[in-house]
Design a protein around this motif. Structure first.
Motif, PDB file in Angstrom:
ATOM      1  N   ALA A 134      15.686   4.012  -4.769  1.00  0.00           N
ATOM      2  CA  ALA A 134      14.426   3.273  -4.621  1.00  0.00           C
ATOM      3  C   ALA A 134      14.693   1.821  -4.226  1.00  0.00           C
ATOM      4  N   ALA A 135      15.701   1.214  -4.854  1.00  0.00           N
ATOM      5  CA  ALA A 135      16.036  -0.170  -4.513  1.00  0.00           C
ATOM      6  C   ALA A 135      16.540  -0.271  -3.070  1.00  0.00           C
ATOM      7  N   GLY A 136      17.350   0.712  -2.637  1.00  0.00           N
ATOM      8  CA  GLY A 136      17.844   0.716  -1.261  1.00  0.00           C
ATOM      9  C   GLY A 136      16.718   0.854  -0.251  1.00  0.00           C
ATOM     10  N   LEU A 137      15.790   1.770  -0.523  1.00  0.00           N
ATOM     11  CA  LEU A 137      14.631   1.911   0.359  1.00  0.00           C
ATOM     12  C   LEU A 137      13.795   0.633   0.358  1.00  0.00           C
ATOM     13  N   GLY A 138      13.651   0.033  -0.825  1.00  0.00           N
ATOM     14  CA  GLY A 138      12.896  -1.216  -0.919  1.00  0.00           C
ATOM     15  C   GLY A 138      13.541  -2.333  -0.107  1.00  0.00           C
ATOM     16  N   LEU A 139      14.868  -2.368  -0.105  1.00  0.00           N
ATOM     17  CA  LEU A 139      15.568  -3.387   0.679  1.00  0.00           C
ATOM     18  C   LEU A 139      15.322  -3.192   2.166  1.00  0.00           C
ATOM     19  N   LEU A 198      13.189  -5.603  -6.597  1.00  0.00           N
ATOM     20  CA  LEU A 198      13.075  -5.401  -8.043  1.00  0.00           C
ATOM     21  C   LEU A 198      11.898  -4.487  -8.372  1.00  0.00           C
ATOM     22  N   SER A 199      10.776  -4.715  -7.693  1.00  0.00           N
ATOM     23  CA  SER A 199       9.588  -3.905  -7.931  1.00  0.00           C
ATOM     24  C   SER A 199       9.806  -2.451  -7.544  1.00  0.00           C
ATOM     25  N   THR A 200      10.445  -2.217  -6.403  1.00  0.00           N
ATOM     26  CA  THR A 200      10.685  -0.835  -5.971  1.00  0.00           C
ATOM     27  C   THR A 200      11.709  -0.143  -6.869  1.00  0.00           C
ATOM     28  N   ALA A 201      12.687  -0.890  -7.362  1.00  0.00           N
ATOM     29  CA  ALA A 201      13.681  -0.309  -8.259  1.00  0.00           C
ATOM     30  C   ALA A 201      13.028   0.160  -9.562  1.00  0.00           C
ATOM     31  N   PHE A 252       0.815  -1.210   0.000  1.00  0.00           N
ATOM     32  CA  PHE A 252       0.000   0.000   0.000  1.00  0.00           C
ATOM     33  C   PHE A 252       0.855   1.268   0.000  1.00  0.00           C
ATOM     34  N   GLY A 253       2.162   1.117  -0.231  1.00  0.00           N
ATOM     35  CA  GLY A 253       3.029   2.290  -0.150  1.00  0.00           C
ATOM     36  C   GLY A 253       3.995   2.419  -1.298  1.00  0.00           C
ATOM     37  N   HIS A 254       3.626   1.908  -2.466  1.00  0.00           N
ATOM     38  CA  HIS A 254       4.582   1.887  -3.574  1.00  0.00           C
ATOM     39  C   HIS A 254       4.893   3.275  -4.116  1.00  0.00           C
ATOM     40  N   ALA A 255       4.008   4.235  -3.899  1.00  0.00           N
ATOM     41  CA  ALA A 255       4.276   5.595  -4.381  1.00  0.00           C
ATOM     42  C   ALA A 255       5.499   6.199  -3.704  1.00  0.00           C
ATOM     43  N   ALA A 256       5.821   5.738  -2.513  1.00  0.00           N
ATOM     44  CA  ALA A 256       6.965   6.294  -1.783  1.00  0.00           C
ATOM     45  C   ALA A 256       8.264   6.108  -2.567  1.00  0.00           C
ATOM     46  N   TYR A 257       8.408   4.982  -3.242  1.00  0.00           N
ATOM     47  CA  TYR A 257       9.642   4.700  -3.977  1.00  0.00           C
ATOM     48  C   TYR A 257       9.682   5.517  -5.273  1.00  0.00           C
ATOM     49  N   LEU A 258       8.534   5.661  -5.904  1.00  0.00           N
ATOM     50  CA  LEU A 258       8.455   6.533  -7.073  1.00  0.00           C
ATOM     51  C   LEU A 258       8.783   7.973  -6.683  1.00  0.00           C
ATOM     52  N   GLY A 259       8.188   8.437  -5.580  1.00  0.00           N
ATOM     53  CA  GLY A 259       8.393   9.810  -5.143  1.00  0.00           C
ATOM     54  C   GLY A 259       9.816  10.080  -4.692  1.00  0.00           C
TER      55      GLY A 259
END
Length: 314
Positions: free
Chosen positions: A92-97, A212-215, A57-64
């Motif tokens: 974005a990948a680092g935040l996703g990790l 991968l998705s967040t990157a 529910f928070g994927h916009a954070a990585y885009l932003g």
């Protein structure tokens, strides 16, 4: 090669031809570029939800976050656009990790709530950090020159660069899904306890899918900033996370073309209706979504594929 595969390749060829011809047949390049950026975002989200079964529910954070990083580096630090894009993807990948290591320990609604909570923290940073411009956003990001050769200030050149990135991302996702790794992701989505019993380290597979998705989501955000020349808080807001869920479900979760169709549908409706109905555009899109969920539970592309399957079975 079967007739189905031939038909599929012909359909993809026609779509690609239309996208290549778009700037020359009267379609507004900036609108098309924006739609392609959101199509990349929706494809990234579909990799996580449609093929791994994880609802973020928070994927916009990585885009932003990627949008702000790329915008600041290109505008204020003088980085080239390709390096700015790369930096956005890495951030974005680092935040996703980091988020993935925390959230992946939980399942279902608990996973979704953790991703939302972490995304709200990232949104707060975007709001308060001095380099983001706060509520005014980050304005005046130049497109620059790609690899010192291609002038991205030209809309046509910029469009074909965005299209090339979109095609590369789309093919990469197809390769991931069809690889042995992708088959394990599908097994986890269908029956996680069985995947565990077969000896797979499920958390590792899910974490890699999340990163991968967040990157890829970060790539979409960085590209959008280069295209439009600005990054705003709406890029990291939770409402955009809801929109990408809508795009994926509307187009067809777990299909390759579904997120693309959903993204173009939503962005097209927003662009077409904004000047005509104002704030009511949100209500209209909501009604369309409810109708599609009730009448087309597989999404637009999912229903078309199911119809074609039924025809072949007769």
């Amino acid at each position: 090669m079967s007739s189905t595969q031939n038909s599929g390749r012909m359909a993809w060829g026609v779509v690609l031809a239309l996208l290549i011809a778009a700037p020359f047949i009267g379609l507004y390049p900036v609108f098309m570029m924006k739609a392609l950026c959101f199509a990349i975002f929706a494809c990234a989200f579909n990799l996580l939800l449609g093929y791994t079964g994880l609802l973020s529910f928070g994927h916009a954070a990585y885009l932003g976050a990627a949008a702000y990083v790329t915008g600041w580096l290109v505008r204020s630090a003088g980085w080239s656009p390709e390096l700015g894009l790369l930096a956005g993807v890495v951030i974005a990948a680092g935040l996703g990790l980091v988020v993935g290591l925390i959230a992946i320990r939980r399942q279902g609604i608990y996973f979704a709530m953790i991703t939302l909570a972490m995304a709200q923290m990232i949104y707060f940073v975007c709001l308060q950090a001095p380099f983001t411009g706060g509520e005014d956003g980050l304005q005046g990001v130049p497109r620059g020159t790609l690899f010192g050769v291609l002038p991205l200030a030209n809309d046509t050149v910029m469009y074909f660069f965005v299209l090339a990135v979109f095609v590369a991302v789309f093919l990469a996702i197809m390769r991931i899904v069809h690889s042995p790794y992708g088959q394990v992701l599908k097994a986890i989505r269908e029956n996680e306890p069985r995947a565990i019993s077969l000896g797979y380290h499920v958390d590792r597979y899910k974490l890699l899918a999340f990163v991968l998705s967040t990157a890829i989501a970060g790539l979409a955000g960085s590209l959008k900033t280069i295209v439009l020349g600005f990054a705003t808080l709406s890029d990291a807001h939770w409402s955009l996370s809801g929109e990408v869920v809508l795009m994926t479900l509307l187009g067809g979760m777990g299909t390759f073309a579904g997120p693309v169709v959903g993204a173009f549908t939503i962005i097209g409706l927003q662009n077409f209706l904004a000047d005509r109905v104002g704030a009511w555009v949100t209500v209209i899109i909501g009604v369309i979504f409810v109708f599609c969920v009730l009448a087309f539970r597989r999404g637009i592309v999912g229903e078309l594929l199911a119809w074609a399957e039924r025809r072949r079975a007769k």
